[in-house]
Scaffold this active site. Structure first.
Site, mmCIF file in Angstrom:
data_model
loop_
_atom_site.group_PDB
_atom_site.id
_atom_site.type_symbol
_atom_site.label_atom_id
_atom_site.label_comp_id
_atom_site.label_asym_id
_atom_site.label_seq_id
_atom_site.Cartn_x
_atom_site.Cartn_y
_atom_site.Cartn_z
ATOM 1 N N ARG A 296 0.824 -1.211 0.000
ATOM 2 C CA ARG A 296 0.000 0.000 0.000
ATOM 3 C C ARG A 296 0.859 1.262 0.000
ATOM 4 N NH1 ARG A 296 -4.637 -2.358 4.162
ATOM 5 N NH2 ARG A 296 -5.835 -3.420 2.514
ATOM 6 N N TYR A 440 -6.062 -1.246 -6.781
ATOM 7 C CA TYR A 440 -5.520 -2.455 -6.147
ATOM 8 C C TYR A 440 -4.918 -2.186 -4.775
ATOM 9 C CZ TYR A 440 -1.032 -1.457 -8.760
ATOM 10 O OH TYR A 440 0.100 -0.919 -9.306
ATOM 11 N N GLU A 441 -4.647 -3.283 -4.074
ATOM 12 C CA GLU A 441 -4.238 -3.269 -2.661
ATOM 13 C C GLU A 441 -5.298 -2.613 -1.775
ATOM 14 O OE1 GLU A 441 -2.028 -5.253 -2.366
ATOM 15 O OE2 GLU A 441 -1.249 -5.174 -4.399
ATOM 16 N N GLY A 442 -6.545 -2.803 -2.116
ATOM 17 C CA GLY A 442 -7.658 -2.217 -1.371
ATOM 18 C C GLY A 442 -8.085 -0.920 -2.027
#
Length: 597
Positions: A296, A440-442
């Site tokens: 992140r 992406y990555e949340g």
């Protein structure tokens, strides 16, 4: 071809004049990397990115990755040579532990090099970047045997790493994953299932790829409490360290996607693949979060990287493109038109990007420095404060910097007019590449809810109170400094807006959670604005001091002060709008029945 020059001077100014890098010489790794060493590292990293990675970016985007009939993936021409140069320079292991072949230098320096690499070629930089995340996860959670087998070859770049999380039906809700892990009776497991959106899942850069995979052991509890983490290599490793047979892992397809075409985003199929448990049973999500948090922060770096390279190209174009005359009269009467840099709206657009980039870089480096303190300090209070800062700022950096970074690539594209919409100038690629970082990555809405729902109340609000205290200390210390009043006045007002928003959540979100959900994204951006404003306050203070020293830096410091004033006058006041949106609550948002949408 697009241009890029790594912002080495700006980085050095932030590290040594703004963030006080040298005050941390007592920490392991910092003592081995004084100013001269850091300057040499950044200069060499910049050369690699500018001369080797950048030339592969546009061509790699056009060619993309190719899936062969046997499931093998070929990366674009030039990527193998670029990867060899990257690994031979030791860049993957710059901050890895010396016992695994790394150089043991601060993670802060890796964050710097990763920005440069992502600006030069974001799709390429993801291959070593994901490997660094996998190294971090195995270093913290792997067994001694796993570290012995995998880490030296991952640190050297001989093998790469991935993270395999989501599946077609679950997205961010990892509690729904169905991939199974069946005990094999010899201490290993057999994994069966499919994973999607696996960046760098299959490629020809290395012989082996080390996959970190989330799966559910047979009989494990439902939901997130039953998820375990496993290491599964593409090729099995023999007892003597040589590579053995192909594991039951294959690339089913390469995703056809909007950007980052040079990175192989794969559907990965596990057909009874041999794997070994990393850490404890049913504690896989906690272990994987080590890699996810690294990722992140890395994605925040990607947001900055695309904003920076897009800005550099837009600014260069604006100084060359002739169109119209200045409103106050011709600036270059000998030419048929003035360059568009003379127009106020062009300058407004470019300054909005420039002012964001400089503060965002400071925020990322400040947070990376805090991460090094959390990892390396022997002082428990310092370690706790560093960890608190990392926890609080991770969703802000990921969410805000990628949101605004994408917006900035669009602004930069606008500077080119119609030329920005075609591929020749390359700026449309920056728009496409930057877009994924918001997802992406949340996805960023998830980051906002993480900030509001988890990070604010954590430990009784200790982290956010520490942030307020630091900002308040800066404001009090510099209240009478006339040179800084263009910065301290707006920062004080923005800080008050953030406090009001925080108090509003405390009063209105506990009993009505929809209020938190409705205001979370605005709160994340409000918080980001204040954090960036605080960075500009610190940058301005350092710039004023640096200017007073002389040494021929006055022009460069004046440019920083102008960009900072622009941010304070034109961007930071947006905190008031964010506060108004938060205080509007959730009633209108939740009023429509689903069928009305």
């Amino acid at each position: 071809m697009p241009i890029y020059r790594a912002p080495v001077e700006d980085t050095l100014f932030l590290l040594f004049d703004v963030l006080g890098y040298e005050r941390h010489a007592n920490l392991p790794g910092f003592a081995d990397a004084g100013r001269e060493t850091v300057e040499a590292i950044l200069a060499e990293g910049a050369r690699l990115c500018e001369r080797t990675l950048l030339p592969t970016n546009q061509a790699g985007d056009l060619a993309g990755c190719t899936l062969g009939p046997d499931g093998s993936v070929t990366t674009p021409e030039g990527f193998r040579g670029a990867y060899r140069a990257f690994t031979e320079g030791g860049w993957i292991g710059l901050s890895a532990a010396p016992e695994h072949g790394g150089q043991g230098l601060p993670h802060l320096l890796t964050a710097v090099i990763n920005e440069y690499a992502s600006s030069a070629n974001m799709a390429f930089a993801m291959y070593p970047g994901l490997t660094q995340g996998a190294i971090a996860a195995l270093t913290l959670h792997g067994s001694e045997e796993q570290k012995r087998i995998y880490l030296p070859r991952m640190v050297s770049g001989e093998w790469t790493g991935t993270m395999n999380l989501t599946e077609p039906h679950c997205g961010t809700d990892l509690g729904l994953i169905r991939t199974r892990a069946t005990p094999a009776g010899d201490g290993s497991y057999r994994i069966t299932g499919s994973k999607i959106f696996i960046s760098s899942g299959e490629h020809d850069l290395t012989d082996n790829i080390v996959h970190l995979v989330l799966a559910r052991i047979d009989g494990a509890p439902a939901g997130t409490k039953g998820i375990s983490l496993f290491v599964a290599p593409k090729l099995l490793v023999n007892p003597d360290g040589s590579l053995g047979a192909r594991n039951g892992i294959s690339c089913g397809s390469i995703e056809r996607k909007m950007g980052i075409h040079g990175n192989a985003t794969c559907v990965m199929n596990y057909d009874g693949a041999a794997a070994w448990l990393v850490g404890e049973e049913n504690r896989g999500l906690a272990a994987m979060f080590t890699m996810m948090n690294e990722a992140r922060l890395g994605v925040g770096v990607q947001g900055l990287s695309q904003s920076e390279v897009a800005y550099q190209n837009a600014a260069a174009y604006a100084k060359e493109r002739l169109q119209g005359r200045a409103l106050t009269g011709a600036k270059e009467p000998s030419r048929p038109a003035d360059p568009i840099i003379v127009h106020p709206d062009v300058r407004r657009t470019l300054l909005s990007i420039k002012a964001f980039n400089e503060a965002a870089r400071a925020l990322i480096l400040w947070t990376a420095l805090k991460g090094d303190v959390a990892r390396l300090s022997e002082d428990e209070r310092e370690k706790r404060e560093g960890d608190d800062h990392m926890s609080l700022m991770t969703p802000v950096i990921k969410g805000v910097i990628t949101d605004v970074g994408f917006e900035n690539t669009v602004k930069a594209q606008q500077m080119f007019g119609g030329h920005g919409y075609i591929a020749e100038w390359g700026v449309e690629q920056f728009v496409r590449d930057a877009r994924i970082a918001m997802i992406y990555e949340g996805a960023n809405g998830v980051q906002a809810m993480d900030l509001v729902g988890r990070k604010l109340p954590r430990d009784g609000g200790r982290a956010v109170m520490a942030f307020f205290k630091e900002v308040d200390g800066f404001l009090a210390e510099n209240a009478e400094d006339e040179a800084l009043k263009p910065f301290t006045g707006p920062l004080r007002r923005a800080r008050e807006d953030l406090q009001k928003a925080t108090m509003w959540f405390m009063a209105n979100a506990m009993g009505k959670p929809d209020n938190a959900g409705a205001g979370a994204t605005d709160y994340m951006h409000l918080f980001g604005l204040v954090a960036l404003g605080y960075m500009w306050g610190r940058i301005a203070k350092a710039a004023v001091a640096k200017k007073a020293e002389g040494n021929g830096v006055a022009e460069r410091m004046d440019a920083k002060l102008v960009a900072g004033r622009f941010f304070m006058e034109r961007t930071l006041p947006e905190t008031a709008t964010r506060l108004a949106r938060i205080a509007a609550g959730a009633d209108t948002i939740m009023a429509l029945p689903a069928d009305a949408f």
